[in-house]
Motif scaffolding. Structure first.
Motif, mmCIF file in Angstrom:
data_model
loop_
_atom_site.group_PDB
_atom_site.id
_atom_site.type_symbol
_atom_site.label_atom_id
_atom_site.label_comp_id
_atom_site.label_asym_id
_atom_site.label_seq_id
_atom_site.Cartn_x
_atom_site.Cartn_y
_atom_site.Cartn_z
ATOM 1 N N MET A 1 0.867 -1.198 0.000
ATOM 2 C CA MET A 1 0.000 0.000 0.000
ATOM 3 C C MET A 1 0.893 1.234 0.000
ATOM 4 N N SER A 2 0.605 2.196 -0.875
ATOM 5 C CA SER A 2 1.559 3.268 -1.049
ATOM 6 C C SER A 2 1.504 4.330 0.040
ATOM 7 N N ASN A 3 0.417 4.497 0.775
ATOM 8 C CA ASN A 3 0.422 5.462 1.868
ATOM 9 C C ASN A 3 -0.658 5.121 2.878
ATOM 10 N N SER A 4 -0.497 5.702 4.084
ATOM 11 C CA SER A 4 -1.359 5.276 5.181
ATOM 12 C C SER A 4 -2.802 5.764 5.023
ATOM 13 N N ILE A 5 -3.004 6.906 4.370
ATOM 14 C CA ILE A 5 -4.387 7.394 4.250
ATOM 15 C C ILE A 5 -5.185 6.485 3.312
ATOM 16 N N SER A 6 -4.559 5.987 2.235
ATOM 17 C CA SER A 6 -5.307 5.096 1.344
ATOM 18 C C SER A 6 -5.616 3.780 2.060
ATOM 19 N N LEU A 7 -4.676 3.323 2.909
ATOM 20 C CA LEU A 7 -4.937 2.099 3.694
ATOM 21 C C LEU A 7 -6.123 2.319 4.638
ATOM 22 N N LEU A 8 -6.201 3.519 5.227
ATOM 23 C CA LEU A 8 -7.327 3.831 6.109
ATOM 24 C C LEU A 8 -8.652 3.783 5.343
ATOM 25 N N PHE A 9 -8.669 4.344 4.142
ATOM 26 C CA PHE A 9 -9.890 4.295 3.317
ATOM 27 C C PHE A 9 -10.248 2.829 3.013
ATOM 28 N N PHE A 10 -9.250 2.012 2.633
ATOM 29 C CA PHE A 10 -9.533 0.611 2.267
ATOM 30 C C PHE A 10 -9.970 -0.208 3.487
ATOM 31 N N ARG A 11 -9.339 0.036 4.644
ATOM 32 C CA ARG A 11 -9.736 -0.699 5.855
ATOM 33 C C ARG A 11 -11.188 -0.390 6.214
ATOM 34 N N THR A 12 -11.532 0.905 6.166
ATOM 35 C CA THR A 12 -12.908 1.307 6.488
ATOM 36 C C THR A 12 -13.878 0.683 5.494
ATOM 37 N N ALA A 13 -13.508 0.717 4.208
ATOM 38 C CA ALA A 13 -14.374 0.149 3.162
ATOM 39 C C ALA A 13 -14.600 -1.344 3.401
ATOM 40 N N ALA A 14 -13.539 -2.062 3.804
ATOM 41 C CA ALA A 14 -13.660 -3.514 4.017
ATOM 42 C C ALA A 14 -14.638 -3.815 5.154
ATOM 43 N N VAL A 15 -14.541 -3.043 6.239
ATOM 44 C CA VAL A 15 -15.437 -3.267 7.389
ATOM 45 C C VAL A 15 -16.886 -2.985 6.979
ATOM 46 N N LEU A 16 -17.099 -1.854 6.259
ATOM 47 C CA LEU A 16 -18.464 -1.487 5.881
ATOM 48 C C LEU A 16 -19.043 -2.453 4.856
ATOM 49 N N LEU A 17 -18.169 -3.019 3.986
ATOM 50 C CA LEU A 17 -18.638 -4.017 3.016
ATOM 51 C C LEU A 17 -19.158 -5.261 3.735
ATOM 52 N N ILE A 18 -18.429 -5.670 4.779
ATOM 53 C CA ILE A 18 -18.856 -6.852 5.543
ATOM 54 C C ILE A 18 -20.225 -6.594 6.178
ATOM 55 N N VAL A 19 -20.383 -5.391 6.775
ATOM 56 C CA VAL A 19 -21.679 -5.048 7.383
ATOM 57 C C VAL A 19 -22.769 -5.039 6.305
ATOM 58 N N GLY A 20 -22.473 -4.433 5.166
ATOM 59 C CA GLY A 20 -23.456 -4.346 4.081
ATOM 60 C C GLY A 20 -23.849 -5.716 3.555
ATOM 61 N N MET A 21 -22.878 -6.614 3.426
ATOM 62 C CA MET A 21 -23.176 -7.962 2.930
ATOM 63 C C MET A 21 -23.980 -8.761 3.952
ATOM 64 N N ILE A 22 -23.610 -8.604 5.235
ATOM 65 C CA ILE A 22 -24.386 -9.299 6.279
ATOM 66 C C ILE A 22 -25.837 -8.826 6.222
ATOM 67 N N PHE A 23 -26.034 -7.515 6.039
ATOM 68 C CA PHE A 23 -27.401 -7.008 5.963
ATOM 69 C C PHE A 23 -28.108 -7.535 4.710
ATOM 70 N N GLY A 24 -27.350 -7.661 3.592
ATOM 71 C CA GLY A 24 -27.933 -8.227 2.368
ATOM 72 C C GLY A 24 -28.372 -9.669 2.588
ATOM 73 N N ILE A 25 -27.543 -10.449 3.286
ATOM 74 C CA ILE A 25 -27.896 -11.845 3.576
ATOM 75 C C ILE A 25 -29.109 -11.889 4.516
ATOM 76 N N TYR A 26 -29.131 -10.953 5.499
ATOM 77 C CA TYR A 26 -30.293 -10.876 6.395
ATOM 78 C C TYR A 26 -31.567 -10.594 5.594
#
Ligand code: HEM
Length: 126
Positions: A1-26
């Protein structure tokens, strides 16, 4: 990963994707699709838009420093985190949550405007 701010965006996106998918399965399992738009907005603002911002900062390290990228992260994260539950409640018959959905929408819009400001800044090195 080329810089810490982009990693922060990707980490947040990964967590929210998991929540969104769990809600989709629900939604699929329960057969209650009333809040499909809340699921869609969490996945789109919380994952897709978040990832696009992260990709931009990874590709443009010259524009990834300073306060503006952090403010953009905060605006988009708060927008997604506030919009999702309030939209779920609104779409399930609780109209009193509409102002919260509206506030979250404006935070997302402010983030988009800030992103444009970052892009058009003449001083940063691309
Ligand atoms: C485990 C993964 C997922 C599951 C189980 C899932 C499930 C669902 C379900 C059940 C619906 C409602 C369909 C309907 O009522 O017609 C829906 C709608 C939708 N989903 Fe997902 N989804 C998943 C992932 C995603 C992702 C990753 C995105 C976007 C990046 C996404 C975007 C949408 C959109 C745009 C809609 C339409 C919303 C609307 O009609 O208002 N979904 N999804």
């Amino acid at each position: 990963m080329s810089n810490s701010i982009s990693l922060l965006f990707f980490r947040t996106a990964a967590v929210l994707l998991i929540v969104g998918m769990i809600f989709g399965i629900y939604m699929s399992a329960s057969g209650n699709h009333a809040a499909a738009a809340a699921h869609a907005h969490l996945n789109l603002i919380g994952f897709v838009v978040m990832c696009v911002y992260g990709i931009f900062f990874a590709l443009n390290p010259g524009r990834s420093t300073g306060r503006l990228p952090k403010i953009l992260w905060a605006l988009n994260t708060i927008a997604a985190v506030v919009m999702f539950p309030s939209l779920v409640l609104l779409l399930n018959g609780h109209p009193s949550f509409e102002p919260l959905v509206a506030a979250a929408s404006f935070l997302a819009l402010l983030g988009a405007i800030l992103f444009a400001v970052l892009l058009f800044q003449p001083t940063a090195t691309a």
